[in-house]
Design an enzyme around this catalytic site. Structure first.
Site, PDB file in Angstrom:
ATOM      1  N   CYS A  14      -6.015  20.873 -10.853  1.00  0.00           N
ATOM      2  CA  CYS A  14      -6.741  20.449 -12.232  1.00  0.00           C
ATOM      3  C   CYS A  14      -6.939  18.860 -12.123  1.00  0.00           C
ATOM      4  O   CYS A  14      -6.439  18.101 -11.260  1.00  0.00           O
ATOM      5  CB  CYS A  14      -5.905  21.009 -13.346  1.00  0.00           C
ATOM      6  N   CYS A  17      -3.918  16.676 -11.509  1.00  0.00           N
ATOM      7  CA  CYS A  17      -3.737  16.324 -10.202  1.00  0.00           C
ATOM      8  C   CYS A  17      -4.628  15.024  -9.822  1.00  0.00           C
ATOM      9  O   CYS A  17      -4.139  13.988  -9.154  1.00  0.00           O
ATOM     10  CB  CYS A  17      -3.930  17.259  -9.290  1.00  0.00           C
ATOM     11  N   ASP A 420     -43.352  -1.441  -9.551  1.00  0.00           N
ATOM     12  CA  ASP A 420     -43.982  -2.177  -9.098  1.00  0.00           C
ATOM     13  C   ASP A 420     -45.547  -1.554  -8.544  1.00  0.00           C
ATOM     14  O   ASP A 420     -45.784  -0.277  -8.770  1.00  0.00           O
ATOM     15  CB  ASP A 420     -43.478  -2.690  -7.642  1.00  0.00           C
ATOM     16  N   ASP A 620     -41.029  -0.554  -3.821  1.00  0.00           N
ATOM     17  CA  ASP A 620     -40.600  -0.165  -2.425  1.00  0.00           C
ATOM     18  C   ASP A 620     -40.409  -1.522  -1.310  1.00  0.00           C
ATOM     19  O   ASP A 620     -40.576  -1.254  -0.088  1.00  0.00           O
ATOM     20  CB  ASP A 620     -41.693   0.542  -2.029  1.00  0.00           C
ATOM     21  N   ASP A 624     -38.838  -6.331  -4.401  1.00  0.00           N
ATOM     22  CA  ASP A 624     -38.450  -5.512  -5.689  1.00  0.00           C
ATOM     23  C   ASP A 624     -36.915  -5.490  -5.673  1.00  0.00           C
ATOM     24  O   ASP A 624     -36.512  -4.858  -6.679  1.00  0.00           O
ATOM     25  CB  ASP A 624     -39.071  -4.244  -5.528  1.00  0.00           C
TER      26      ASP A 624
END
Length: 729
Positions: A14, A17, A420, A620, A624
């Site tokens: 649970c 723990c 971008d 990409d 960036d």
């Protein structure tokens, strides 16, 4: 020295723990961070290897009452064996419990066929102390650590029911033949059996949440056919070397990442990128290990091995996303830390109050047992991680790789997406549109341009090289070359210094030739990107090049979908204002910031964050990366650079911007499941505990409800598997 380790944890049941293990680990000064996941049963630990070693970490977990091992394939196999043993143990428990439980079903109809007290004792004892031994072991560990967990509640509850039954049996020993008191052996036996059955079903269901990772792991072939010394031989993947020439026949799975050296084909990359249509591959194109070759016989030069392959990195990213806690889970963990002690107090108050009000301690104990049994924090611990696991798995299948749970959780609340332009909204494959020359021959200017750009991976450089090759222009290598970030490049050719740069750079250098700048403006109005070639020694512009790029067909549809989701859009680009405005107008983008330097992109992101926007950034390129890191959620196109992908929280495995609304969609669905799961986890206890305390729930019904709560939470999470991306064509 910082080091990371992934451990398999055995014995967690649970959220309490999870808290206990994290608390124990974080107490050690050598541990930098620790994150424990109940659903995956793993711990991710970052530690200082100069202060402690892995064996010490395992020892710390062991002292907390749990078993820990370094994550490995063998550990996964042993987990499968343990589940088999668990199954046989549950069957034994059911067989011993049935003679106690079945008579209870007939009692409402006036049939009293309960076995004798001695038979009840004989059946219940092995269930309590042999099959249920794990509860005592874990409960003892919790007590030593001065915390509570589910096992402690079950151990106390079932021991109380068993102990009360044994007391009543011994108390009525003299007249058992004439009067058999009501015993509760069946209660303790049924509770243990139901809890174990619930945990077993829960574990089986949890295994389905890792289906995405298993599917990805299955993509990796074990052997490859390689050409060495002009001989074809089959070798295991582990024995491959970089630059080996691998042969792949039609219909076979490509074993490694590489470059296509010979042949042409179509490749099915659907299980890696989510792209359903085969992709054309020709010589010098990249291919990804795990994808399926079409109808061509191809030769591949190996470029990546082992953990560096795309498939291995994808698997690692998905596993890491499932191992790290979502922010909402940290709140749940704090709540669950106080949960067990609170339940123990409620159970004790129930026993005392019921006994005082009814004058019957036996009834009080039974009500207290029902409170202890129904109050299980299992469902709380599973509510978030199981949803995260299924959500990240479904996203990976669609070609959306989510680096961590935080990115998945935050994405659902995005209010703005910044893009971008080049390679994200446009194809990123510009072509040379117009070349202007001033006081030089066109061939000479094009040769200088090609020499400066030779070896560069920049899209504009590739366009120049393509034009030079098409016109069969001779070019060489610049003797020295220096990038001017966001502005251009400086190079030296045969003792002459040249600068190839943007309009911003030309203005900064003080060039204000009206005719040249007006020609540049004309090209910008057409949406083209303009660069200038300057001969530094003559302090003169000798050429001007304009480039045109094509807007992606899916870009417009992406912006429309984002608007229907209520998300604002912005474009950040280093390109000129005219080109940026043209693209923004055509796509319907809300805000445009053009001629922006890389470092300023992140400043603009911060500006909108301060205005209260939850900002996502899509890019990409290397330029960036700062903006991707600054945004609440960075989304990188996998068609771009590795730097961009490392800076982003989400990687889109295709260059299709329509994956962006899909990423938001899967995040919203996942977050919705988390909220549903937490509601059910809390409602079970909010309704169940008062009913149990008032005597409206027997311990047996409470045990069934507790088992059902965990299974229902995992099953609800599994419904996320039905999520499908939109038709990204």
């Amino acid at each position: 020295m910082q080091q990371n380790i992934s451990l398999d944890i055995k014995g967690m049941t649970c959220a309490s723990c999870v808290n206990r293990i994290e608390k124990v680990l974080k107490k050690d000064e050598g541990i930098i961070s620790a994150s424990v996941n109940l659903a995956t049963e793993k711990a991710k630990v970052e530690f200082d290897s100069s202060r402690l070693d892995i064996s010490k970490i395992i020892d710390l977990i062991s002292r907390a009452g749990y078993e820990a091992k370094i994550s490995s394939q063998k550990a996964k196999e042993s987990k499968a064996d343990e589940l088999k043993k668990e199954k046989y143990l549950i069957i034994l428990s059911i067989l011993l419990t049935l003679p106690l439980a079945l008579p209870m079903a007939f009692e409402p109809f006036g049939y009293h066929i309960m076995p004798s007290p001695w038979v009840q004792l004989l059946l219940a004892t092995p269930i309590q102390f042999f099959i249920g031994a794990r509860f005592y072991k874990s409960a003892w560990g919790a007590l030593k650590a001065k915390t509570g967990n589910m096992e402690l509640l079950v151990a106390i509850g079932t021991t109380a029911a068993y102990g009360l039954s044994l007391y009543l049996l011994l108390k009525n020993l003299d007249h058992l033949e004439h009067h058999m008191p009501h015993l509760y052996f069946e209660g303790s036996a049924v509770i243990i059996t139901l809890v174990l059955l619930g945990k077993y079903l829960e574990t089986k269901a949890k295994q389905q949440t890792t289906a995405a990772i298993k599917a990805l792991q299955a993509l990796q072939p074990e052997k490859a056919r390689v050409l060495r010394n002009n001989k074809e031989e089959e070798v295991s993947i582990e024995n491959l070397k970089l630059n080996d020439l691998v042969l792949v026949r039609p219909g076979e799975r490509i074993p490694v990442d590489g470059i296509l050296k010979k042949g042409a084909t179509q490749v099915d990359e659907s299980l890696i990128t989510g792209e359903s249509l085969p992709v054309e591959k020709n010589e010098n194109d990249k291919v990804v290990g795990g994808s399926i070759n079409g109808d061509g016989f191809i030769h591949i030069g190996v470029t990546a091995l082992g953990s560096e392959t795309m498939l291995s990195r994808i698997i690692r990213m998905v596993e890491d996303a499932q191992a790290v806690k979502a922010p909402i889970q940290r709140l749940v963990d704090k709540v669950s830390a106080y949960f067990v002690p609170t339940v123990l107090i409620i159970a004790l108050v129930t026993i005392v109050m019921t006994a005082l009000m009814t004058g019957n301690w036996e009834t009080g104990i039974i009500h207290g047992v029902a409170v202890l049994v129904i109050a299980c924090p299992c469902a709380l611990g599973l509510a978030t991680p199981t949803s995260i696991m299924v959500g990240t798995g479904a996203a990976a299948k669609a070609g959306i790789l989510i680096k961590d749970a935080e990115a998945l959780e935050v994405t659902h609340s995005l209010t703005m997406i910044a893009f971008d332009k080049t390679g994200t909204l446009t194809e990123g494959k510009p072509s040379l549109s117009k070349l202007y020359v001033f006081d030089r021959q066109e061939q000479e200017v094009l040769s200088i341009l090609a020499t400066i750009q030779n070896g560069s991976e920049h899209p504009l450089a590739k366009a120049v090289m393509q034009e030079a090759k098409k016109k069969q222009i001779d070019y060489g290598h610049a003797s020295s070359s220096k990038a001017l970030p966001g502005r251009g490049v400086e190079a030296e050719i045969e003792g002459h210094k040249y600068i190839l740069g943007s309009k911003r750079l030309v203005t900064e250098l003080g060039f204000n030739d009206w005719l040249i700048l007006s020609q540049a403006k004309d090209r910008e109005v057409l949406g083209e990107t303009v660069s200038f070639l300057i001969d530094v020694s003559q302090n003169k512009i000798i050429g001007m090049i304009s480039f045109k790029d094509t807007i992606k067909e899916s870009a417009r549809k992406t912006i429309e979908k984002l608007k229907t989701l209520g998300i604002k859009t912005m474009m950040l680009t280093g390109d000129n204002q005219g080109s940026a405005n043209l693209v923004a107008k055509e796509l319907g983008i809300d805000f445009v910031r053009a001629e922006v330097l890389p470092q300023h992109k992140s400043e603009i992101i911060q500006e909108f964050k301060q205005k209260g926007e939850i900002v996502g950034m899509v890019g990409d390129g290397i330029n960036d990366a700062p903006a991707l890191a600054a945004a609440h959620v960075g989304m990188a196109m996998s068609t771009g650079t590795d730097v961009a992908m490392h800076s982003a929280g989400i990687t889109l495995m295709r260059g299709n911007p329509l994956l962006i609304p899909d990423a938001i969609s899967v995040s919203r669905k996942t977050y919705s499941k988390i909220k549903q799961n937490l509601f059910w986890a809390f409602i079970y206890n909010v309704i169940g505990i008062p009913l149990a305390a008032m005597g409206y729930l027997s311990p047996v019904v409470a045990g069934a409800a507790m088992a059902l709560s965990s299974v229902s939470v995992v099953t609800n999470s599994l419904l996320l598997k039905k999520w499908k991306p939109s038709d990204n064509k």
